[in-house]
Design a protein around this motif. Structure first.
Motif, short mmCIF file in Angstrom:
data_model
loop_
_atom_site.label_atom_id
_atom_site.label_comp_id
_atom_site.label_asym_id
_atom_site.label_seq_id
_atom_site.Cartn_x
_atom_site.Cartn_y
_atom_site.Cartn_z
N THR A 18 48.46 20.09 77.78
CA THR A 18 49.08 19.00 78.51
C THR A 18 48.10 18.44 79.54
OG1 THR A 18 50.01 20.53 80.12
CG2 THR A 18 51.42 19.92 78.26
N ALA A 19 48.27 17.18 79.85
CA ALA A 19 47.48 16.52 80.89
C ALA A 19 48.39 16.23 82.08
CB ALA A 19 46.85 15.25 80.37
N SER A 20 49.25 17.20 82.38
CA SER A 20 50.20 17.10 83.47
C SER A 20 50.66 18.51 83.84
CB SER A 20 51.41 16.25 83.04
OG SER A 20 52.06 16.87 81.94
N LEU A 21 51.54 18.58 84.81
CA LEU A 21 52.11 19.88 85.18
C LEU A 21 53.44 20.06 84.46
CD1 LEU A 21 51.37 19.97 89.00
CD2 LEU A 21 50.16 21.16 87.16
N PRO A 22 53.78 21.23 83.98
CA PRO A 22 52.92 22.40 83.97
C PRO A 22 51.80 22.25 82.95
CG PRO A 22 54.92 22.89 82.76
CD PRO A 22 55.07 21.50 83.33
N HIS A 23 50.62 22.74 83.32
CA HIS A 23 49.46 22.71 82.44
C HIS A 23 49.66 23.79 81.38
CE1 HIS A 23 44.87 23.31 81.92
NE2 HIS A 23 45.27 22.30 81.18
N SER A 24 49.92 23.38 80.15
CA SER A 24 50.29 24.31 79.08
C SER A 24 49.47 24.06 77.83
CB SER A 24 51.76 24.12 78.72
OG SER A 24 52.59 24.28 79.83
N GLN A 25 49.27 25.11 77.07
CA GLN A 25 48.62 25.03 75.75
C GLN A 25 49.69 24.59 74.75
OE1 GLN A 25 46.11 28.38 74.74
NE2 GLN A 25 46.54 28.10 72.55
N LEU A 26 49.36 23.61 73.92
CA LEU A 26 50.36 23.01 73.03
C LEU A 26 50.31 23.52 71.59
CD1 LEU A 26 50.08 19.34 74.30
CD2 LEU A 26 51.90 21.01 74.80
N SER A 93 51.60 31.63 76.00
CA SER A 93 50.67 32.77 75.95
C SER A 93 49.27 32.49 76.47
CB SER A 93 50.60 33.39 74.55
OG SER A 93 51.83 33.99 74.22
N SER A 94 49.03 31.30 77.03
CA SER A 94 47.74 31.07 77.69
C SER A 94 47.82 31.66 79.09
CB SER A 94 47.42 29.58 77.74
OG SER A 94 48.33 28.90 78.59
N LEU A 95 46.69 31.65 79.77
CA LEU A 95 46.63 32.17 81.13
C LEU A 95 45.92 31.16 82.01
CD1 LEU A 95 45.51 34.62 78.97
CD2 LEU A 95 46.03 35.94 81.00
#
Length: 163
Positions: A18-26, A93-95
């Protein structure tokens, strides 16, 4: 500690995030959280480390936090309070972790990490990165080494450990 020269390239294309919050792996998440659970469980055994709910990540995310009796490294070694790393809940599951700038750059260059979204907005130091979700045991070992480097970065010089 992991050196910038010690990182092998990560296999495959870089995951989307994502390019926003929350920063997440897609994408490119593992089938389960076994590898993430293993990284966090191992790190929770290190001296001066507690595992607790993250103060800044989505609900259910688990943070690695230095205990008050540990020394404290530089401010840029922490995301909030004494939290130096957290693993994301909800199938991501990213950190997120802090790494010394040369290692953060090396981890990005070799495909293991990307700068946190807030780095691009100037709201976080360049030391804050997303470590991509480990997809298998070999990737778990690399991510664990990077989390160990984050831990060592967070410790004051007089409390550093080897290994």
């Amino acid at each position: 500690m992991v050196t910038e020269m010690g990182l092998p390239p990560r296999a495959g294309a870089r995951p989307h995030a994502t390019a926003s919050l929350p920063h997440s792996q897609l994408d490119q998440q593992p089938k389960d959280t076994q590898e993430l659970d293993s990284v966090l469980a191992e790190a929770a055994t290190w001296p001066y480390v507690d595992q607790q709910s993250s103060r800044i990540a989505p609900e259910g995310s688990r943070a690695l936090v230095l205990r008050p009796d540990a020394g404290t490294g530089p401010a840029e070694a922490f995301m909030v309070g004494r939290e130096f790393c957290h693993g994301h809940a909800g199938g991501d599951s990213s950190l997120h972790a802090t790494l010394p700038t040369p290692l953060a750059t090396a981890a990005e260059r070799t495909g293991w990490a990307e700068p946190h979204y807030l780095v691009h907005t100037g709201q976080a130091p360049s030391t804050v990165v997303m470590l991509y979700a480990p997809r298998d045991e070999a990737e778990r070992d690399i991510i664990l080494r990077l989390v160990r480097a984050s831990y060592e970065f967070a410790l004051a010089d007089d409390n550093r450990t080897s290994g």
